[in-house]
Motif scaffolding. Sequence first.
Motif: not given
Length: 707
Positions: A554-564, A566-567, A588-593
């Motif tokens: 129930a926590v963030r799966a990826v470390i390094g993304l801005p808080s809040g 979405e993965i 305008g869309r945020g990062p893609i992993v």
Amino acid sequence: MIDADDLLSLVRNYNPKTNEALLRGAYAYAQRMHEGQTRHSGEPYFTHPVAVAAILTEQRLDDATIATALLHDTIEDTKGTYTEIETLFGHDVAELVDGVTKLTNLELSSRESKQAENFRKLLMAMSKDLRVILVKLADRLHNMRTIRHMKPEKQAKKAHETMDIYAPLAGRMGMQWMREELEDLSFRVLNPEARTSIMRRFVTLQKETGDVIPRITEDIEAVLDKHGLKADVFGRAKKPFSIWRKMQEKDLAFSRLSDIYGFRIITGTEDDCYRILGAIHQRWRAVPGRFKDYISQPKSNGYRSIHTTVSGRDGKRVEVQIRTRQMHDVAESGVAAHWSYRDGVRVQNPFAVDPAKWLEGLTERFETAEDNEEFLEHVKLEMYSDQVFCFTPKGDVVKLPKGATPIDFAYSIHTRIGHSCVGAKVDGLRVPLWTRLKNGQSIEIITAEGQTPQASWIDIVVTGRAKAAIRRMLREEDRERYIKLGRELARVAFEQFGKKATDKALDTAARAIGLKDGDELLARIGSAELSARRVVARIYPELAGRTEQGEVEAVRAVIGLPSGTEIRRAQCCQPVPGERIVGITYAGRGPIVHAIDCGALAAFDTAPERWIDLHWSEGRHAAVHNVTIDVTLSNTNGALGRICTLIGEQNANISDLHFIDRKPDFFRLLIDVDVRNAEHLHAVMMAVELDSDVASLQRFRDLERRP
């Protein structure tokens, strides 16, 4: 709130040639973007970036840095984008704003390993353009000045983070005034009773003795006039936290503290600095061991000054700092002096250190750290240290942190000399290896063949380099003994959960933790650097329950993304936990992993600024990561049903089936499977591939399936 005209007036005071259009445009854009937002105090949010900009004008910084201060929260907290800022204000400002945004998203006050990892990223951001950290420090200073409006638990978190990271960083950069204010603001939050006590005692002292600062200032000015020396004299009382720290370090009561007043003498030339020193020492008795000449041996951040402590009026100890005006500018601005303006042009201060060289000198001492915890130890040792300057027998200068020993000195010269050290001479006299070195001493290291470091040295040395080298050597020496002990500890821990500590299990655990092999894992367990229970929990989390690593259901799966954030996984490569990953930013869309080996990344080779360093969090992940497998299957009765059953037996869910080729004897289909991680995916594919009706099986990756 400071309006645009007032801010421009502050800039024109030191830079009459300022780009007025740039600053007015940044002011108006940020004001529009933050419209309707408020701070915890209820004030308009825009008061914050304007205050940050005003703080930076005190450092006489360039237009790009002032504009960045105004815009520093627009990408993170408003609809503003990197592309829009680049179009309106240029590439330089956009890069600085983006750098500050990335720093803001680092949570430096979390658990140790994450804190160390994020501090590495902080240093990486600094290495790109040091002005990023100047804006961030001003941002933190204003937040600390207004911290009383936050919730108590948030105040404590911010204060700890400031005390641990930002205050010492400001000091290391040469901005001592900012370090002192950040420390005192944090002290007010973390220990208000102690701070109030110091202030109360200080007021009582002033009532008893009067305000001694003007009187001592007059005494110093009289001495200078007598010798025909021209200089400006400034006096002040030390900050409450500085007094408190001295009381704790020296275990003294307030009544026994003497040097709580500091004076600065600012003169015209370097020669006058030494003449003034002579006049001061001729008039008052110097306190032994309290003299430092940072003019002949400047600090790495460019700081130059003469420090001395004398017994002044009524026997009170008084600290005196003597420097030229140019030295004082660097002492006030530190590394920031490199960008300072005066009368519309960049100041050519001969004492301002090159930021790139300063950062290289700071980071090179951290590179020997083998893991995150060790790196963090290096950082804190370096950040908090003052320096002493010692000499080799040949006269070469060696810089060491305050409290360094002959062993630190030996390792600073060469690791081999440190390992073989058996004794030392200080100024020609044999001394114990735990002796604390002082400024100006000449050190000779005595070595012997066959000598190796002793475990007790770890507690004697203070430099990260020495600690790391000693630990490595001790690990190598005791490796066999530790492996044997670690094997027994691992056996007991595995048996507690009904498992066996096989070589395969140990090798698997080692890879999961990031170690070379099972032997290295056992050595770490035997030396108490790693718990055997943690190893079991890593490969059998469902048996070990909630371990110290914690599950990641129930926590963030990826470390390094801005808080809040979405993965968002790239569909071209569908990365899963256990695989190396990288983020690519999109306007305008945020990062893609993406997976690090994804062929689609080649398109971004020329845009390194869009890459974000990411990794999967540790622990047990939920089976929610969709992966497509490409199966060619014999067209026989029950074959497809059997494949679906095999996938279900591996606790994986089939979310979709898509037939792409049908033949009389074979058909090819794509199966979307939800898995936990790379190991889970491997188990699913292995189970399917073993079926006799499966002709071929591979993971499906399609560069056309972009996010």
